[in-house]
Motif scaffolding. Structure first.
Motif, PDB file in Angstrom:
ATOM      1  N   ILE A  36      21.129  15.774  -5.775  1.00 23.07           N
ATOM      2  CA  ILE A  36      21.162  14.343  -6.082  1.00 23.07           C
ATOM      3  C   ILE A  36      20.184  14.085  -7.221  1.00 23.07           C
ATOM      4  CG2 ILE A  36      20.753  12.013  -5.205  1.00 23.07           C
ATOM      5  CD1 ILE A  36      21.438  13.120  -2.406  1.00 23.07           C
ATOM      6  N   ILE A  37      20.669  13.396  -8.244  1.00 24.66           N
ATOM      7  CA  ILE A  37      19.839  13.064  -9.399  1.00 24.66           C
ATOM      8  C   ILE A  37      19.204  11.703  -9.139  1.00 24.66           C
ATOM      9  CG2 ILE A  37      19.770  12.844 -11.907  1.00 24.66           C
ATOM     10  CD1 ILE A  37      20.668  15.654 -10.720  1.00 24.66           C
ATOM     11  N   VAL A  38      17.888  11.650  -9.281  1.00 25.24           N
ATOM     12  CA  VAL A  38      17.140  10.442  -8.924  1.00 25.24           C
ATOM     13  C   VAL A  38      16.320   9.923 -10.098  1.00 25.24           C
ATOM     14  CG1 VAL A  38      16.994  11.027  -6.469  1.00 25.24           C
ATOM     15  CG2 VAL A  38      15.190  11.779  -8.020  1.00 25.24           C
ATOM     16  N   ASN A  39      16.017   8.653 -10.000  1.00 25.22           N
ATOM     17  CA  ASN A  39      15.066   7.992 -10.881  1.00 25.22           C
ATOM     18  C   ASN A  39      14.148   7.204  -9.957  1.00 25.22           C
ATOM     19  OD1 ASN A  39      13.659   6.822 -12.938  1.00 25.22           O
ATOM     20  ND2 ASN A  39      15.325   5.504 -13.630  1.00 25.22           N
ATOM     21  N   ASP A  40      12.885   7.605  -9.854  1.00 26.19           N
ATOM     22  CA  ASP A  40      11.943   6.996  -8.905  1.00 26.19           C
ATOM     23  C   ASP A  40      12.493   7.023  -7.479  1.00 26.19           C
ATOM     24  OD1 ASP A  40      10.022   6.464 -10.850  1.00 26.19           O
ATOM     25  OD2 ASP A  40      10.945   4.538 -11.345  1.00 26.19           O
ATOM     26  N   ASN A  41      13.085   8.128  -7.085  1.00 21.44           N
ATOM     27  CA  ASN A  41      13.664   8.385  -5.766  1.00 21.44           C
ATOM     28  C   ASN A  41      14.895   7.541  -5.443  1.00 21.44           C
ATOM     29  OD1 ASN A  41      13.583  10.215  -3.630  1.00 21.44           O
ATOM     30  ND2 ASN A  41      12.696   8.686  -2.270  1.00 21.44           N
ATOM     31  N   ARG A  50      30.775  22.451  -8.227  1.00 26.00           N
ATOM     32  CA  ARG A  50      32.026  22.338  -8.990  1.00 26.00           C
ATOM     33  C   ARG A  50      31.769  21.736 -10.378  1.00 26.00           C
ATOM     34  NH1 ARG A  50      36.592  19.507 -10.260  1.00 26.00           N
ATOM     35  NH2 ARG A  50      38.546  20.598  -9.916  1.00 26.00           N
ATOM     36  N   ASP A  51      30.876  20.737 -10.447  1.00 27.48           N
ATOM     37  CA  ASP A  51      30.523  20.157 -11.748  1.00 27.48           C
ATOM     38  C   ASP A  51      29.976  21.223 -12.688  1.00 27.48           C
ATOM     39  OD1 ASP A  51      31.171  17.524 -10.946  1.00 27.48           O
ATOM     40  OD2 ASP A  51      29.149  17.203 -10.161  1.00 27.48           O
ATOM     41  N   LEU A  52      29.174  22.139 -12.159  1.00 26.98           N
ATOM     42  CA  LEU A  52      28.613  23.199 -12.996  1.00 26.98           C
ATOM     43  C   LEU A  52      29.713  24.078 -13.580  1.00 26.98           C
ATOM     44  CD1 LEU A  52      25.505  24.212 -10.882  1.00 26.98           C
ATOM     45  CD2 LEU A  52      25.528  22.882 -13.007  1.00 26.98           C
ATOM     46  N   VAL A  53      30.718  24.358 -12.773  1.00 24.73           N
ATOM     47  CA  VAL A  53      31.828  25.187 -13.253  1.00 24.73           C
ATOM     48  C   VAL A  53      32.669  24.427 -14.277  1.00 24.73           C
ATOM     49  CG1 VAL A  53      33.980  26.338 -12.587  1.00 24.73           C
ATOM     50  CG2 VAL A  53      31.931  26.590 -11.166  1.00 24.73           C
ATOM     51  N   GLU A  69      21.951  14.768 -16.594  1.00 26.42           N
ATOM     52  CA  GLU A  69      22.534  13.508 -17.086  1.00 26.42           C
ATOM     53  C   GLU A  69      23.825  13.748 -17.856  1.00 26.42           C
ATOM     54  OE1 GLU A  69      19.402  11.537 -19.232  1.00 26.42           O
ATOM     55  OE2 GLU A  69      18.743  10.484 -17.423  1.00 26.42           O
ATOM     56  N   ASP A  70      23.943  14.895 -18.499  1.00 24.47           N
ATOM     57  CA  ASP A  70      25.148  15.212 -19.257  1.00 24.47           C
ATOM     58  C   ASP A  70      26.358  15.438 -18.360  1.00 24.47           C
ATOM     59  OD1 ASP A  70      23.673  15.184 -21.653  1.00 24.47           O
ATOM     60  OD2 ASP A  70      23.304  17.358 -21.575  1.00 24.47           O
ATOM     61  N   ILE A  71      26.125  15.931 -17.153  1.00 25.12           N
ATOM     62  CA  ILE A  71      27.254  16.355 -16.310  1.00 25.12           C
ATOM     63  C   ILE A  71      27.361  15.633 -14.973  1.00 25.12           C
ATOM     64  CG2 ILE A  71      27.360  18.632 -17.348  1.00 25.12           C
ATOM     65  CD1 ILE A  71      25.873  19.714 -14.867  1.00 25.12           C
ATOM     66  N   MET A  72      26.370  14.842 -14.605  1.00 28.26           N
ATOM     67  CA  MET A  72      26.382  14.230 -13.270  1.00 28.26           C
ATOM     68  C   MET A  72      27.485  13.185 -13.142  1.00 28.26           C
ATOM     69  SD  MET A  72      23.073  11.753 -13.314  1.00 28.26           S
ATOM     70  CE  MET A  72      23.041  10.231 -14.265  1.00 28.26           C
ATOM     71  N   ALA A  73      27.952  13.069 -11.917  1.00 29.60           N
ATOM     72  CA  ALA A  73      28.890  11.993 -11.597  1.00 29.60           C
ATOM     73  C   ALA A  73      28.066  10.720 -11.455  1.00 29.60           C
ATOM     74  CB  ALA A  73      29.622  12.311 -10.300  1.00 29.60           C
ATOM     75  N   GLU A  74      28.321   9.773 -12.344  1.00 30.10           N
ATOM     76  CA  GLU A  74      27.513   8.556 -12.362  1.00 30.10           C
ATOM     77  C   GLU A  74      28.036   7.465 -11.443  1.00 30.10           C
ATOM     78  OE1 GLU A  74      26.483   7.193 -16.271  1.00 30.10           O
ATOM     79  OE2 GLU A  74      26.515   9.232 -17.021  1.00 30.10           O
TER      80      GLU A  74
END
Length: 140
Positions: A36-41, A50-53, A69-74
């Motif tokens: 999980i990508i976080v900003n201030d938790n 799968r995103d990495l592939v 940020e380039d590949i994350m599901a936003e």
């Protein structure tokens, strides 16, 4: 039953500037399929194996230069710890996701719940029900 009873609280998080290569290493070392990508938790995105592939390996992007940020599901879908498991499974269905970050009352990451968690829960409940059926069935 609330999501809190099923969610895993040991969840991998990272910031958006982490490289794809770094995320892959974390996934392998921690034996998880997502970060999980976080900003201030607060969760702002998710990167899955799968995103990495699909986003890094297949188009042959440099994993040391490509960031989360380039590949994350936003379009991140979350559930609250207090939400029920049926609500969470409907959310998964409606948004076609297999993983849901779980947030606390301040919208901070508190855990994660996955489709696999619900399959395990369901199989445990079915096993319990089968024991009831067996106990009530007459001998042959």
């Amino acid at each position: 039953m609330p999501v809190a009873d099923v969610a895993r609280t040991a969840v991998m998080t990272a910031h958006g500037d982490q490289t794809a290569g770094n995320l892959a290493t974390v996934m392998v070392e921690e034996n998880v399929g997502s970060v999980i990508i976080v900003n201030d938790n607060e969760p702002i995105g998710i990167v899955t194996d799968r995103d990495l592939v699909v986003e890094v390996l297949e188009p042959r992007r440099d994993p040391t230069e490509t960031t989360a940020e380039d590949i994350m599901a936003e379009a991140l879908t979350t559930v609250a710890m207090s939400d029920g498991i049926f609500e969470a499974t409907r959310t998964m269905r409606d948004h076609a996701v297999r993983r849901l970050p779980v947030v606390d009352e301040d919208d901070n990451v508190a855990g994660i719940v996955t489709m696999d968690d619900f399959v395990v829960l369901l199989s445990d409940e079915l096993a319990n029900l089968s024991k009831v059926v067996e106990a009530e069935s007459p001998p042959y």
